[in-house]
Write a protein that holds these residues in place. Structure first.
Motif, PDB file in Angstrom:
ATOM      1  N   PRO A  47       0.817  -1.221   0.000  1.00  0.00           N
ATOM      2  CA  PRO A  47       0.000   0.000   0.000  1.00  0.00           C
ATOM      3  C   PRO A  47       0.850   1.269   0.000  1.00  0.00           C
ATOM      4  CG  PRO A  47      -0.778  -1.567   1.664  1.00  0.00           C
ATOM      5  CD  PRO A  47       0.536  -2.083   1.161  1.00  0.00           C
ATOM      6  N   GLY A  48       0.449   2.226  -0.835  1.00  0.00           N
ATOM      7  CA  GLY A  48       1.099   3.532  -0.833  1.00  0.00           C
ATOM      8  C   GLY A  48       2.496   3.575  -1.393  1.00  0.00           C
ATOM      9  N   THR A  49       2.873   2.569  -2.174  1.00  0.00           N
ATOM     10  CA  THR A  49       4.230   2.518  -2.720  1.00  0.00           C
ATOM     11  C   THR A  49       4.361   3.397  -3.962  1.00  0.00           C
ATOM     12  OG1 THR A  49       4.652   0.293  -1.874  1.00  0.00           O
ATOM     13  CG2 THR A  49       5.947   0.996  -3.758  1.00  0.00           C
ATOM     14  N   LEU A  50       5.485   4.074  -4.085  1.00  0.00           N
ATOM     15  CA  LEU A  50       5.789   4.872  -5.267  1.00  0.00           C
ATOM     16  C   LEU A  50       6.742   4.084  -6.155  1.00  0.00           C
ATOM     17  CD1 LEU A  50       5.579   7.725  -6.665  1.00  0.00           C
ATOM     18  CD2 LEU A  50       7.759   8.233  -5.548  1.00  0.00           C
ATOM     19  N   VAL A  51       6.391   3.913  -7.420  1.00  0.00           N
ATOM     20  CA  VAL A  51       7.282   3.244  -8.373  1.00  0.00           C
ATOM     21  C   VAL A  51       7.722   4.279  -9.396  1.00  0.00           C
ATOM     22  CG1 VAL A  51       6.354   0.939  -8.050  1.00  0.00           C
ATOM     23  CG2 VAL A  51       5.300   2.436  -9.721  1.00  0.00           C
ATOM     24  N   ALA A  52       9.002   4.238  -9.756  1.00  0.00           N
ATOM     25  CA  ALA A  52       9.535   5.312 -10.583  1.00  0.00           C
ATOM     26  C   ALA A  52      10.649   4.816 -11.496  1.00  0.00           C
ATOM     27  CB  ALA A  52      10.073   6.438  -9.697  1.00  0.00           C
ATOM     28  N   ARG A  53      10.840   5.559 -12.565  1.00  0.00           N
ATOM     29  CA  ARG A  53      12.013   5.372 -13.420  1.00  0.00           C
ATOM     30  C   ARG A  53      12.956   6.524 -13.118  1.00  0.00           C
ATOM     31  NH1 ARG A  53      12.499   6.433 -19.872  1.00  0.00           N
ATOM     32  NH2 ARG A  53      14.606   5.573 -20.177  1.00  0.00           N
ATOM     33  N   LEU A  54      14.160   6.195 -12.674  1.00  0.00           N
ATOM     34  CA  LEU A  54      15.138   7.212 -12.313  1.00  0.00           C
ATOM     35  C   LEU A  54      15.804   7.805 -13.543  1.00  0.00           C
ATOM     36  CD1 LEU A  54      16.783   5.392  -9.281  1.00  0.00           C
ATOM     37  CD2 LEU A  54      15.133   7.265  -9.204  1.00  0.00           C
ATOM     38  N   CYS A 112      13.150   2.446  -9.491  1.00  0.00           N
ATOM     39  CA  CYS A 112      13.125   2.253  -8.042  1.00  0.00           C
ATOM     40  C   CYS A 112      11.704   2.085  -7.536  1.00  0.00           C
ATOM     41  CB  CYS A 112      13.831   3.397  -7.297  1.00  0.00           C
ATOM     42  SG  CYS A 112      12.846   4.887  -7.117  1.00  0.00           S
ATOM     43  N   LEU A 113      11.618   1.567  -6.335  1.00  0.00           N
ATOM     44  CA  LEU A 113      10.350   1.380  -5.630  1.00  0.00           C
ATOM     45  C   LEU A 113      10.554   1.914  -4.219  1.00  0.00           C
ATOM     46  CD1 LEU A 113       8.262  -1.916  -5.612  1.00  0.00           C
ATOM     47  CD2 LEU A 113       8.848  -0.770  -3.479  1.00  0.00           C
ATOM     48  N   LEU A 114       9.727   2.871  -3.809  1.00  0.00           N
ATOM     49  CA  LEU A 114       9.838   3.486  -2.491  1.00  0.00           C
ATOM     50  C   LEU A 114       8.620   3.118  -1.660  1.00  0.00           C
ATOM     51  CD1 LEU A 114      11.140   5.457  -0.447  1.00  0.00           C
ATOM     52  CD2 LEU A 114       9.919   7.314  -1.632  1.00  0.00           C
ATOM     53  N   ALA A 115       8.834   2.449  -0.545  1.00  0.00           N
ATOM     54  CA  ALA A 115       7.747   2.025   0.341  1.00  0.00           C
ATOM     55  C   ALA A 115       7.891   2.721   1.687  1.00  0.00           C
ATOM     56  CB  ALA A 115       7.768   0.514   0.528  1.00  0.00           C
ATOM     57  N   VAL A 116       6.833   3.362   2.144  1.00  0.00           N
ATOM     58  CA  VAL A 116       6.830   4.076   3.420  1.00  0.00           C
ATOM     59  C   VAL A 116       5.771   3.437   4.322  1.00  0.00           C
ATOM     60  CG1 VAL A 116       6.610   6.312   4.566  1.00  0.00           C
ATOM     61  CG2 VAL A 116       7.493   6.186   2.229  1.00  0.00           C
ATOM     62  N   GLY A 117       6.233   2.728   5.347  1.00  0.00           N
ATOM     63  CA  GLY A 117       5.298   2.115   6.279  1.00  0.00           C
ATOM     64  C   GLY A 117       5.318   0.598   6.315  1.00  0.00           C
TER      65      GLY A 117
END
Length: 380
Positions: A263-270, A276-281
């Motif tokens: 839940p709430g994960t940010l997926v991105a192309r650098l 990258c995948l950024l998970a908070v929590g």
């Protein structure tokens, strides 16, 4: 209300919407400005959702009834209860007329058309309102929704002049909404990778800064997965950049699918072949499992040669994380090691304890390594 006061009210409404920073602020400014301009006690802005056949209320302002929230999540009305939505807001003006507001009272229609509508009259009576003026909001040549302003029982009933003024206000609201949509689109493009549709590096930087602040203040677990798509250069060199772009898009879809597990994960192309995948929590172990699934799915792609994947989490034995830069360096070092040893599973920073070579590599990078990742060193 005199012409000068009405002109001032129009200007105030336009300025209020122009000053809004979010769609919700714009909606509130629109309804609030119209309510004041028409000496109403209550106002609402609603959108016509054609695909669902319903009118959805975006905002309620003024003297709200107990069942009316300022920003309701589920206040909707089937359009068959309000046939003027399709018959009047769209068809009549589309055939050569113009969109025009009308007035209804707790006793029935007052000024304008289309006529008596039981649902609106019932709603007026139930909520203690004496009359309302309903104005169509038209965007891009189509009926977008409606602006609704009501007065309490005992207040003067809206007249034909008020209906005409409400029509003008609705046109101002439409212009404001159009401007908000353009701003939203500009903001979306500023934080979106054009090829994959994922977030871009700017979006990651912003979210990372916020996440690390939460980690420092609240102890929230922040985890970062950095991926390097293997084989892209070979695909570009042998099959062309168009095929390479398709590989990037396909991997972006795989990353998005895996990111949706958390839940709430940010997926991105650098940039280039780095994602990258950024998970908070979420717990760090869950993030590692998702990274493992990502590696498995990437290996099954028809093009490419899998992915080198590194994970860094504030929940692992990596020491204090006081900046987004350090978490990036840790995840990047883990990914670098995964690529060097051709690992088919993610390498986790801190996975080998306090003396983990990945942690040492991140904290004491060689000059060559620092240069290779220099674009990640923007923060002091």
């Amino acid at each position: 209300m005199g012409e000068d006061k009405r002109l001032a009210a129009v200007v105030a409404l336009a300025q209020g919407m122009a000053a809004a920073h979010t769609p919700a602020e714009s909606w509130r400014a629109a309804a609030g400005g119209a309510c004041r301009a028409l000496d109403g006690s209550f106002a609402a802005l609603s959108v016509w959702e054609r695909e669902r056949g319903r009118l959805r209320v975006l905002v309620n302002v003024g003297e709200r009834a107990p069942d009316e929230e300022e920003f309701p999540e589920n206040e909707t009305y089937p359009v068959h209860q309000f046939p003027e939505i399709t018959e009047f807001l769209h068809e009549r003006w589309a055939l050569g007329g113009g969109p025009h507001a009308w007035v209804e009272t707790a006793e029935g229609t007052a000024e304008g058309r289309p006529g008596y509508h039981h649902q609106r009259v019932t709603a007026l009576r139930r909520r203690g309102r004496g009359c309302c003026v309903v104005a169509p909001v038209v965007l891009h040549g189509r009926a977008w929704g409606e602006l609704y302003v009501a007065r309490a029982v005992g207040a003067p009933v809206f007249d034909r002049s008020d209906a005409g003024f409400a029509t003008v206000l609705a046109a101002v609201v439409a212009a404001g909404i159009t401007q908000t949509e353009r701003l939203e689109e500009a903001q979306r493009l500023a934080y979106t990778d054009a090829l994959t549709g994922l977030a871009n590096r700017r979006a990651v930087d912003m979210r990372m800064d916020e996440a690390i602040e939460r980690h420092r203040a609240e102890g929230v677990v922040v985890s970062l997965v950095v991926c390097d798509l293997n084989g892209l250069k070979r695909v570009n060199d042998t099959q062309g950049h168009a095929v390479g772009d398709r590989l990037l898009e396909r991997f972006g879809s795989v990353l998005s699918l895996c990111g949706a597990i958390l839940p709430g994960t940010l997926v991105a192309r650098l940039g280039g072949d780095e994602f990258c995948l950024l998970a908070v929590g979420p717990p760090a172990d869950d993030v590692v499992k998702v990274a493992d699934e990502l590696c498995r799915r990437a290996a099954e792609l028809e093009l490419g040669e899998g992915v080198a994947c590194g994970v860094a989490s504030t929940a692992h034995a990596i020491g204090p994380v006081r900046s987004a830069r350090r978490l990036f360096r840790l995840a990047d070092a883990a990914q670098y090691r995964a690529k060097a040893v051709r690992a088919d599973r993610p390498v986790v920073a801190g996975g080998e304890g306090p003396d983990d070579p990945v942690v040492r590599l991140a904290d004491e990078p060689s000059p060559a390594r620092a240069e290779r990742r220099r674009f990640r060193g923007r923060r002091p």
